[in-house]
Design a protein around this motif. Structure first.
Motif, PDB file in Angstrom:
ATOM      1  N   GLY A 151       0.778  -1.226   0.000  1.00 49.81           N
ATOM      2  CA  GLY A 151       0.000   0.000   0.000  1.00 49.81           C
ATOM      3  C   GLY A 151       0.807   1.272   0.000  1.00 49.81           C
ATOM      4  O   GLY A 151       0.353   2.288   0.534  1.00 49.81           O
ATOM      5  N   ILE A 152       2.022   1.247  -0.587  1.00 46.70           N
ATOM      6  CA  ILE A 152       2.829   2.465  -0.636  1.00 46.70           C
ATOM      7  C   ILE A 152       2.127   3.537  -1.461  1.00 46.70           C
ATOM      8  O   ILE A 152       2.122   4.721  -1.106  1.00 46.70           O
ATOM      9  CB  ILE A 152       4.219   2.153  -1.224  1.00 46.70           C
ATOM     10  N   GLU A 153       1.502   3.128  -2.571  1.00 51.48           N
ATOM     11  CA  GLU A 153       0.824   4.088  -3.433  1.00 51.48           C
ATOM     12  C   GLU A 153      -0.371   4.745  -2.757  1.00 51.48           C
ATOM     13  O   GLU A 153      -0.796   5.833  -3.154  1.00 51.48           O
ATOM     14  CB  GLU A 153       0.372   3.401  -4.730  1.00 51.48           C
ATOM     15  N   LYS A 154      -0.928   4.100  -1.735  1.00 50.19           N
ATOM     16  CA  LYS A 154      -2.096   4.643  -1.045  1.00 50.19           C
ATOM     17  C   LYS A 154      -1.714   5.511   0.148  1.00 50.19           C
ATOM     18  O   LYS A 154      -2.582   6.144   0.744  1.00 50.19           O
ATOM     19  CB  LYS A 154      -3.000   3.492  -0.585  1.00 50.19           C
ATOM     20  N   GLY A 155      -0.448   5.527   0.508  1.00 49.61           N
ATOM     21  CA  GLY A 155      -0.011   6.309   1.652  1.00 49.61           C
ATOM     22  C   GLY A 155       0.290   7.746   1.275  1.00 49.61           C
ATOM     23  O   GLY A 155       0.108   8.177   0.130  1.00 49.61           O
ATOM     24  N   PRO A 156       0.747   8.549   2.240  1.00 48.03           N
ATOM     25  CA  PRO A 156       1.094   9.952   1.950  1.00 48.03           C
ATOM     26  C   PRO A 156       2.327  10.034   1.059  1.00 48.03           C
ATOM     27  O   PRO A 156       3.344   9.391   1.330  1.00 48.03           O
ATOM     28  CB  PRO A 156       1.357  10.542   3.341  1.00 48.03           C
TER      29      PRO A 156
END
Length: 331
Positions: free
Chosen positions: A187-192
């Motif tokens: 979920g790196i793309e969904k984080g800040p």
């Protein structure tokens, strides 16, 4: 002598349309002091279409490299939200001597020295082999030396710098992708994530605050035997020997940093990279028409084209300019 190279930043960022993109980092390292002369972070966007025929992509271009060279000729401005320890006056740089020689140091300047490259060592990537990059180097009296293909040992300082920026900067930035998929979280793309301009600001702050002021094992001086020096300390010891003379880029040279584009001026204006600039905003277009006709008479062009300097990143107001240079019409 300065080594220049480009490498993935391994940090996800936000693009112009809020999409998740990758980033590349290009930097210049001085061989004598290990100082980072300049750093440039650019977005990496995959174009649409089949491999080899993709359009609309983005990565490091020749214009980004010219901006990198321009950074080497000016002090790095300190920002108000940076740590005060990143100021040149609070570092080991010979600030009083630099301020006396260059009035630009009287402003709030970051702790990164100004080093004018005389020779650059680059690889044989397509942006580095562009004619525009060679012309800018010739204008700035910079000699080019090419590293051998697939031989990273020809630029060992750059390879070491990329490892340092990965372990001391990238892994502490939101959006870090790790060294590979096995080390990447979910979920790196969904984080800040940060925009590219924020990553540029963070990278410059890290250079002035951490990299330039951290001792390097390979930096030793006969004047201080037994001590391991930082890049700023090494610069402070070598500057009295080599001297310092300010060499700011003039307005005419800054104009030549732009990549010229040959476009047709119509009643509606001009179009550059799917952007239309109304004729009303080209106030100097009519004033240059006689000069353009004279240049076309001397060096005929195919079609009713006139040179415009878009500046890589499209400005709000392009400049129309005429002149004969290197056997053709140059903007």
């Amino acid at each position: 002598m300065v080594q220049i190279d480009t490498s993935p930043l391994k940090v996800k960022a936000l693009g112009d349309n809020a999409t998740v993109i990758s980033a590349e980092l290009t930097s210049a390292i001085d061989v004598a002091t290990r100082s980072n002369c300049a750093v440039m972070v650019v977005p990496v966007v995959t174009g649409e279409g089949a491999p080899g025929k993709r359009i609309g992509g983005r990565a490091t271009r020749a214009f980004d490299l010219t901006l990198l060279l321009a950074q080497c000729f000016a002090p790095l401005t300190w920002r108000s939200d940076w740590d005060a320890l990143a100021l040149a006056c609070n570092s080991t740089l010979p600030y009083e001597e630099l301020e006396a020689a260059d009035q630009r140091f009287a402003r709030a300047v970051a702790a990164r020295p100004v080093i004018h490259p005389r020779t650059v060592i680059i690889d044989q990537g397509s942006p580095y082999l562009s004619q525009h990059f060679e012309d800018v180097c010739a204008m700035l009296s910079i000699t080019i030396e090419y590293a051998r293909k697939d031989t990273p040992t020809d630029k060992p300082l750059k390879e070491r710098f990329f490892r340092s920026i990965g372990s001391r900067f990238s892994q502490h930035v939101a959006g870090w992708t790790g060294t590979g998929f096995a080390h990447r979280g979910l979920g790196i793309e969904k984080g800040p994530l940060y925009p590219i301009n924020v990553l540029q600001d963070l990278a410059e702050q890290w250079v002035a605050l951490d990299y330039q002021q951290t001792p390097h094992k390979g930096l030793r001086s006969p004047f201080t035997p037994g001590l391991t020096l930082s890049p700023n300390e090494m610069y402070a010891q070598l500057m009295p020997l080599a001297g310092y003379r300010p060499r700011p880029i003039t307005a005419e040279e800054a104009h030549k940093l732009l990549i010229p584009a040959y476009v047709k001026i119509t009643d509606k204006g001009i179009a550059i990279e799917n952007r239309t600039y109304p004729k009303q905003r080209l106030a100097d277009a009519d004033a240059h028409r006689p000069a353009l006709r004279a240049c076309r008479a001397q060096r005929p062009l195919r079609g009713p084209l006139q040179p415009v300097s878009p500046g890589g990143r499209p400005p709000l107001r392009p400049r129309v300019h005429a002149g004969v240079d290197r056997g053709g019409v140059h903007s």
